[in-house]
Design a protein around this motif. Structure first.
Motif, short mmCIF file in Angstrom:
data_model
loop_
_atom_site.label_atom_id
_atom_site.label_comp_id
_atom_site.label_asym_id
_atom_site.label_seq_id
_atom_site.Cartn_x
_atom_site.Cartn_y
_atom_site.Cartn_z
N HIS A 1 12.46 29.74 11.96
CA HIS A 1 13.59 30.58 12.32
C HIS A 1 13.17 31.67 13.31
CE1 HIS A 1 17.69 31.85 11.65
NE2 HIS A 1 17.32 33.08 11.39
N ALA B 1 17.11 23.00 13.02
CA ALA B 1 17.67 24.21 13.64
C ALA B 1 16.58 25.00 14.34
CB ALA B 1 18.35 25.07 12.58
N ALA C 1 24.67 25.52 23.06
CA ALA C 1 24.79 26.98 23.16
C ALA C 1 23.47 27.62 23.59
CB ALA C 1 25.24 27.56 21.83
N ARG C 2 22.38 26.91 23.41
CA ARG C 2 21.06 27.50 23.68
C ARG C 2 20.38 26.95 24.92
NH1 ARG C 2 19.61 30.70 19.72
NH2 ARG C 2 17.53 30.87 20.65
N TYR D 1 22.27 27.41 11.82
CA TYR D 1 22.75 26.88 13.09
C TYR D 1 23.66 27.86 13.82
CZ TYR D 1 20.64 22.42 11.90
OH TYR D 1 19.74 21.43 11.58
N ASN D 2 23.35 29.13 13.71
CA ASN D 2 24.01 30.15 14.53
C ASN D 2 23.05 31.32 14.67
OD1 ASN D 2 24.60 32.35 12.52
ND2 ASN D 2 25.71 30.67 11.54
N ASP D 3 23.37 32.25 15.55
CA ASP D 3 22.47 33.35 15.86
C ASP D 3 22.94 34.68 15.31
OD1 ASP D 3 20.70 31.69 17.26
OD2 ASP D 3 21.92 31.81 19.07
N GLN E 1 27.78 19.80 14.74
CA GLN E 1 27.30 21.16 14.56
C GLN E 1 25.96 21.37 15.25
OE1 GLN E 1 27.64 22.44 10.51
NE2 GLN E 1 26.45 24.31 10.82
N ALA E 2 25.06 20.41 15.11
CA ALA E 2 23.75 20.52 15.76
C ALA E 2 23.88 20.44 17.27
CB ALA E 2 22.83 19.42 15.24
N ASP F 1 26.50 21.27 19.11
CA ASP F 1 27.09 22.52 19.59
C ASP F 1 26.02 23.61 19.67
OD1 ASP F 1 29.57 21.36 19.78
OD2 ASP F 1 30.33 22.20 17.91
N TYR F 2 25.15 23.64 18.68
CA TYR F 2 24.09 24.66 18.67
C TYR F 2 23.11 24.43 19.82
CZ TYR F 2 20.66 27.90 16.71
OH TYR F 2 19.80 28.95 16.51
N ARG G 1 16.15 25.81 18.35
CA ARG G 1 16.05 27.20 18.77
C ARG G 1 14.78 27.48 19.57
NH1 ARG G 1 16.01 28.99 14.14
NH2 ARG G 1 18.24 29.33 13.88
#
Length: 346
Positions: free
Chosen positions: A35, A54, A110-111, A142-144, A103-104, A106-107, A58
């Motif tokens: 993380h 995740a 986003a990055r 799966y979000n910041d 969901q993965a 989209d994450y 990241r």
């Protein structure tokens, strides 16, 4: 007496807070789900795709995302680095559902600037009702949102994972990033194992209707086409894994063959009109699917095959097009319905 009670309450609170901060400090230092840190490419303890993916999304730098169920896990990311001249991160969820992959994805978008998604699109998950798919993805990873870190830092389960990771590292039980979640190395592949793990079903009295899977297939394909439409500048390479001849024996005996082929045709009809969709069908390689030395069970295939598949993906050998998909699927249909399955078990 009041002072004693007060000191006892303060001491109890202090002890409780000390335990909480010890938990948070241990999790923060070990960080088993990456993380806060980048995993060591030379060796990490890999134990849970849904939680650790995740961190990979990241921490890594990538243009290509390899996604899928356990059937996509036996691919090494650097193969695609070479064959597509790209940088790849692998995100696989055993028995994963389309909502988890969304969901993965989209994450990831986003990055990073995701230029390509390589996705294992198999009949088993296309035919499955969405209600039957697991929902095990830890949304807080799966979000910041930094407030969600408390769910990570103060989790008993994560603390136990951290302790486990420390113990495994102390014993040298680590694998490099490229080998994370591979079947090779932990599973063996042979005719004996494939047959030994296969429970041959009884012959069904009545075959399923040809459209039996189409309602759920259409719902799942609607999710896939939403990816294509939301990311028109991203190339999506969908691949159908080479299920073994034992899979087709199972479909024949259960009376599901026609329903599976209706699903495959619907998949091609739905995806091929999209300019950013590429459909690679390894189901049609009869040399591979009939050689049970390639399999651990009726669908999971060895690394020597996944390497060949990854090498072939950028090319045309297995590519379905609007011009050829009917002919290729019809040829596979004729092969599996006329195959002498009894000789496998003789």
């Amino acid at each position: 007496m009041k002072n004693a009670k007060k000191r006892w309450a303060v001491g109890l609170l202090a002890g409780f807070l000390s335990i909480l901060f010890f938990c948070a400090g241990t999790v923060r230092a070990v960080d088993p789900f990456f993380h806060y840190r980048t995993p060591d490419p030379e060796g990490e303890v890999w134990f849970d795709e849904r939680y650790q993916a995740a961190g990979l999304l990241r921490s890594q730098s990538y243009e290509t995302v390899l996604m899928g169920t356990s059937l996509a896990a036996n691919y090494r990311p650097f193969w695609f680095d070479v064959f597509y001249d790209t940088s790849t991160v692998k995100v696989t969820f055993p028995n994963g559902g389309f909502h988890e992959f969304t969901q993965a994805l989209d994450y990831a978008n986003a990055r990073q600037d995701v230029k390509r998604v390589i996705f294992g699109l198999d009949p088993n998950i296309l035919a499955r009702p969405a209600s039957d798919a697991p929902d095990q993805l830890p949304a807080y990873l799966y979000n910041d949102d930094p407030w969600n870190d408390t769910e990570y830092l103060f989790s008993k389960d994560v603390l136990l994972r951290a302790v486990y990771a420390v113990g495994e590292k102390a014993q040298g039980h680590t694998l490099p990033l490229q080998d994370a979640f591979l079947w090779d190395g932990t599973m063996y592949f042979s005719r004996e194992l494939a047959l030994g793990s296969y429970e041959r079903p009884e012959i069904a009295d009545t075959p399923l209707p040809a459209d039996a899977f189409l309602q759920d297939c259409d719902k799942n394909l609607a999710v896939v086409t939403s990816w294509l439409e939301a990311h028109p500048n991203t190339e999506f390479v969908f691949f159908l894994s080479p299920y073994s001849i034992l899979y087709w024996d199972k479909m024949q005996r259960l009376g599901e063959t026609e329903a599976v082929f209706s699903l495959l045709r619907r998949t091609a009809e739905t995806l091929l009109p999209y300019e950013n969709a590429d459909l690679q069908c390894f189901l049609t390689d009869t040399d591979i699917i009939c050689d049970l030395e390639n399999y651990a069970d009726h669908i999971h295939v060895a690394g020597r095959v996944t390497y060949a598949m990854s090498q072939a993906m950028p090319g045309d050998e297995y590519r379905l097009t609007e011009e050829n998909y009917r002919e290729r699927l019809d040829a596979l249909h004729a092969f599996v319905v006329n195959y002498d399955y009894e000789k496998i078990f003789a």
